[in-house]
Design an enzyme around this catalytic site. Structure first.
Site, PDB file in Angstrom:
ATOM      1  N   HIS A  66      32.037 -50.415  33.216  1.00  0.00           N
ATOM      2  CA  HIS A  66      31.571 -51.594  33.242  1.00  0.00           C
ATOM      3  C   HIS A  66      31.956 -52.431  32.585  1.00  0.00           C
ATOM      4  O   HIS A  66      31.462 -52.812  31.828  1.00  0.00           O
ATOM      5  CB  HIS A  66      29.828 -51.438  33.362  1.00  0.00           C
ATOM      6  CG  HIS A  66      29.236 -52.316  33.920  1.00  0.00           C
ATOM      7  ND1 HIS A  66      27.850 -52.045  35.133  1.00  0.00           N
ATOM      8  CD2 HIS A  66      29.584 -53.102  34.142  1.00  0.00           C
ATOM      9  CE1 HIS A  66      27.488 -53.108  35.205  1.00  0.00           C
ATOM     10  NE2 HIS A  66      27.806 -53.771  34.949  1.00  0.00           N
ATOM     11  N   LEU A  69      35.462 -60.037  32.667  1.00  0.00           N
ATOM     12  CA  LEU A  69      36.936 -59.712  32.041  1.00  0.00           C
ATOM     13  C   LEU A  69      36.556 -61.204  32.363  1.00  0.00           C
ATOM     14  O   LEU A  69      37.438 -61.787  31.659  1.00  0.00           O
ATOM     15  CB  LEU A  69      37.953 -59.182  31.947  1.00  0.00           C
ATOM     16  CG  LEU A  69      38.179 -57.998  31.780  1.00  0.00           C
ATOM     17  CD1 LEU A  69      39.664 -56.979  31.924  1.00  0.00           C
ATOM     18  CD2 LEU A  69      37.509 -57.556  30.411  1.00  0.00           C
ATOM     19  N   ASP A 158      28.039 -55.879  41.555  1.00  0.00           N
ATOM     20  CA  ASP A 158      27.731 -55.825  40.216  1.00  0.00           C
ATOM     21  C   ASP A 158      26.850 -57.381  39.541  1.00  0.00           C
ATOM     22  O   ASP A 158      27.952 -58.147  39.774  1.00  0.00           O
ATOM     23  CB  ASP A 158      28.665 -55.264  39.047  1.00  0.00           C
ATOM     24  CG  ASP A 158      27.241 -55.150  37.872  1.00  0.00           C
ATOM     25  OD1 ASP A 158      26.550 -54.660  37.809  1.00  0.00           O
ATOM     26  OD2 ASP A 158      27.642 -55.994  36.380  1.00  0.00           O
ATOM     27  N   HIS A 185      23.750 -51.990  40.999  1.00  0.00           N
ATOM     28  CA  HIS A 185      23.543 -52.975  40.424  1.00  0.00           C
ATOM     29  C   HIS A 185      22.217 -53.082  40.885  1.00  0.00           C
ATOM     30  O   HIS A 185      21.801 -53.884  42.058  1.00  0.00           O
ATOM     31  CB  HIS A 185      23.791 -54.309  40.209  1.00  0.00           C
ATOM     32  CG  HIS A 185      22.816 -55.639  39.134  1.00  0.00           C
ATOM     33  ND1 HIS A 185      23.476 -55.701  38.749  1.00  0.00           N
ATOM     34  CD2 HIS A 185      21.074 -55.946  39.857  1.00  0.00           C
ATOM     35  CE1 HIS A 185      22.740 -56.272  37.681  1.00  0.00           C
ATOM     36  NE2 HIS A 185      21.392 -56.312  38.571  1.00  0.00           N
ATOM     37  N   HIS A 238      24.064 -49.152  34.920  1.00  0.00           N
ATOM     38  CA  HIS A 238      23.083 -49.299  33.821  1.00  0.00           C
ATOM     39  C   HIS A 238      21.871 -49.112  33.809  1.00  0.00           C
ATOM     40  O   HIS A 238      20.772 -49.770  34.113  1.00  0.00           O
ATOM     41  CB  HIS A 238      22.938 -51.049  32.896  1.00  0.00           C
ATOM     42  CG  HIS A 238      23.202 -52.530  35.213  1.00  0.00           C
ATOM     43  ND1 HIS A 238      22.418 -52.018  35.290  1.00  0.00           N
ATOM     44  CD2 HIS A 238      24.072 -53.299  34.474  1.00  0.00           C
ATOM     45  CE1 HIS A 238      22.702 -53.107  36.222  1.00  0.00           C
ATOM     46  NE2 HIS A 238      23.622 -53.536  36.109  1.00  0.00           N
ATOM     47  N   ASN A 284      20.582 -58.310  31.612  1.00  0.00           N
ATOM     48  CA  ASN A 284      20.282 -57.778  33.319  1.00  0.00           C
ATOM     49  C   ASN A 284      20.016 -55.836  33.075  1.00  0.00           C
ATOM     50  O   ASN A 284      21.999 -56.423  33.159  1.00  0.00           O
ATOM     51  CB  ASN A 284      20.627 -58.164  34.135  1.00  0.00           C
ATOM     52  CG  ASN A 284      19.466 -57.907  35.712  1.00  0.00           C
ATOM     53  OD1 ASN A 284      19.072 -57.202  35.364  1.00  0.00           O
ATOM     54  ND2 ASN A 284      20.361 -59.284  36.360  1.00  0.00           N
ATOM     55  N   ASP A 311      28.758 -52.218  30.312  1.00  0.00           N
ATOM     56  CA  ASP A 311      28.716 -53.413  30.817  1.00  0.00           C
ATOM     57  C   ASP A 311      28.615 -55.065  30.416  1.00  0.00           C
ATOM     58  O   ASP A 311      27.995 -55.633  29.738  1.00  0.00           O
ATOM     59  CB  ASP A 311      26.644 -53.789  30.817  1.00  0.00           C
ATOM     60  CG  ASP A 311      26.771 -55.095  32.261  1.00  0.00           C
ATOM     61  OD1 ASP A 311      27.201 -55.938  32.612  1.00  0.00           O
ATOM     62  OD2 ASP A 311      24.908 -55.196  32.284  1.00  0.00           O
ATOM     63  N   HIS A 315      29.883 -64.987  26.833  1.00  0.00           N
ATOM     64  CA  HIS A 315      29.580 -66.057  27.093  1.00  0.00           C
ATOM     65  C   HIS A 315      29.593 -66.766  26.304  1.00  0.00           C
ATOM     66  O   HIS A 315      30.326 -66.554  25.325  1.00  0.00           O
ATOM     67  CB  HIS A 315      28.374 -66.256  27.466  1.00  0.00           C
ATOM     68  CG  HIS A 315      26.734 -65.061  28.548  1.00  0.00           C
ATOM     69  ND1 HIS A 315      27.831 -65.380  29.793  1.00  0.00           N
ATOM     70  CD2 HIS A 315      26.553 -63.613  29.005  1.00  0.00           C
ATOM     71  CE1 HIS A 315      27.234 -64.340  30.899  1.00  0.00           C
ATOM     72  NE2 HIS A 315      26.790 -63.919  30.142  1.00  0.00           N
TER      73      HIS A 315
END
Length: 447
Positions: A66, A69, A158, A185, A238, A284, A311, A315
């Site tokens: 998970h 990229l 996801d 998800h 997750h 999340n 995950d 950002h």
């Protein structure tokens, strides 16, 4: 990764005093991209050079089911090159790249494009994840069969949930026929809505919209039944609540084809961190209660949860500096996964973690789930590929967001003191990460 990305290759060399899976010290000889011999210290016959690895832990390189990229479309926050460099520094040989790029990975050509870009630029093997629905819109099934033909082994929307049960069931049926995995998800739109933080104390204290556990658990309960009905492999992304862990356990007790993953941050952090509304901790599904964290740890220990997956969600600094409701969900995780999992499995104490279990949940099982066990997550024994990571169990270091190799710095672990650290990663005999220069310095070539 292919040889188009040339990396240092170890010749015949012996890692002296290394500890495979936490064993007593051994000498591990590598030759021509494979493990040639494992012997008691000083008893081998290798004539090659030796590298002092006294006390270092040797594990099979990790597999992340998970990873985000961001390329194509989000290169300002991460690229295949930077994200896989972070993966290599975290001990990974293989990552599964989620489909929520721009454009979405929802056609065979886009699956091939990611694979081709990775072949040129990646520091580890990249496995494109295809979208379940076109554009992640949840309305129309994407061409799963054709994407499987292009090399996709897993499908997921996801970042968004496939809320429509009929579409999810249709995807599972195709997954059964193609031998691929459908990864969900779990986030019921009618229950989670625009939720921002865990329902209960976090939502009450902050006044932010609640994201209740039932929003995850109802989808998981529905989908494990669909997996049983179709006979298809369902993977739950997750897992974040005690209730979800219970549902997965219930499904497995019935022999249903269900697997599940948990993130390092959900194994360590709780929703109390969100009370100050620092978007660093916005993720999340959201951080949950201490009781949920304890249940997730127990589920990982008893095998209910199969794997740890990062995950990894990079950002920009600017976007994470927005107010809570406008900041994006997500945290980076590739470079800190191993030390966080080791911390959790050592009970936050000085005792040594179960290295065999870490190899299971971060390498062996993820490789099997992703159908790449023929090349990844292999055992550490003579004849197997020299694909491994070396860990210093006495590192005593602090996480520094500015010092990471990911293009983004949105780690929730900045400033945290940790005891274990990946110091080198090797893939098929080629050095993909060696920040301490342990393996370099005359014992390799570039052929």
């Amino acid at each position: 990764m292919t040889d188009t990305l040339i990396r240092p290759r170890l010749r015949t060399v012996t890692l002296r005093g290394v500890r495979p899976l936490g064993s007593p010290p051994l000498d591990v000889t590598l030759h021509d991209g494979r493990i040639a011999a494992i012997t008691a210290p000083g008893t081998g016959t290798s004539t090659g050079p030796g590298i002092d690895c006294e006390g270092l832990i040797m594990l099979p390189a990790f597999v992340d089911l998970h990873t985000h990229l961001r390329e194509p479309g989000g290169e300002d926050t991460e690229t295949i090159a930077t994200g896989t460099r972070a993966a290599a520094h975290g001990g990974y040989s293989d990552v599964f790249a989620m489909a929520n790029c721009r454009p979405v990975t929802d056609t065979p050509d886009r699956v091939r494009h990611i694979a081709q870009t990775a072949a040129r630029t990646a520091s580890c093997r990249v496995h494109p994840v295809g979208a379940i629905t076109t554009g992640l819109a949840g309305a129309q099934l994407a061409p799963l069969k054709e994407m499987a033909g292009a090399g996709a082994r897993m499908f997921s929307d996801d970042g968004k949930c496939v809320d429509n049960a009929a579409i999810l069931q249709a995807a599972l049926r195709i997954g059964r026929r193609t031998g691929t995995v459908i990864a969900q998800h779990a986030q019921c739109g009618h229950l989670a809505g625009q939720g921002q933080v865990n329902a209960g104390e976090a939502a009450d204290h902050t006044g932010l919209p609640p994201w209740p556990a039932t929003g995850e658990e109802t989808i998981v309960a529905r989908d494990v039944v669909l997996a049983a009905a179709t006979g298809a492999h369902l993977h739950i992304c997750h897992v974040s609540t005690a209730g979800t862990a219970d549902i997965v356990r219930w499904a497995k007790q019935r022999g249903w084809p269900v697997t599940a993953e948990v993130t390092p941050h959900h194994l360590l952090l709780t929703d109390t961190l969100t009370l100050g509304t620092d978007p660093t901790y916005k993720v999340n599904p959201p951080l949950r209660t201490a009781d949920d964290v304890a249940a997730l740890r127990a589920a990982l220990l008893d095998g209910t949860i199969d794997a740890v997956a990062t995950d990894h969600a990079p950002h920009s600094d600017a976007s994470k500096a927005e107010d809570w409701c406008h900041a994006p969900f997500g945290m980076t995780g590739l470079e800190t996964a191993l030390p966080i999992v080791a911390k959790v499995l050592s009970g936050d104490s000085d005792r040594e973690p179960d290295w065999g279990l870490i190899a299971d949940v971060m390498s062996h099982r993820p490789a099997r789930i992703g159908s790449i066990a023929d090349r990844a997550g292999r055992p550490l024994r003579p004849g197997e590929p020299a694909t491994f990571t070396l860990i210093d169990p006495r590192a005593d270091w602090r996480v520094d967001a500015e010092a990471g190799t990911s293009k983004s710095r949105n780690t929730p672990f900045h400033g945290l003191r940790l005891r274990h650290r990946v110091i080198a990663t090797v893939l098929d005999g080629r050095i993909t990460a060696d920040p301490a220069h342990l393996l370099t310095g005359g014992s390799h070539d570039h052929g």
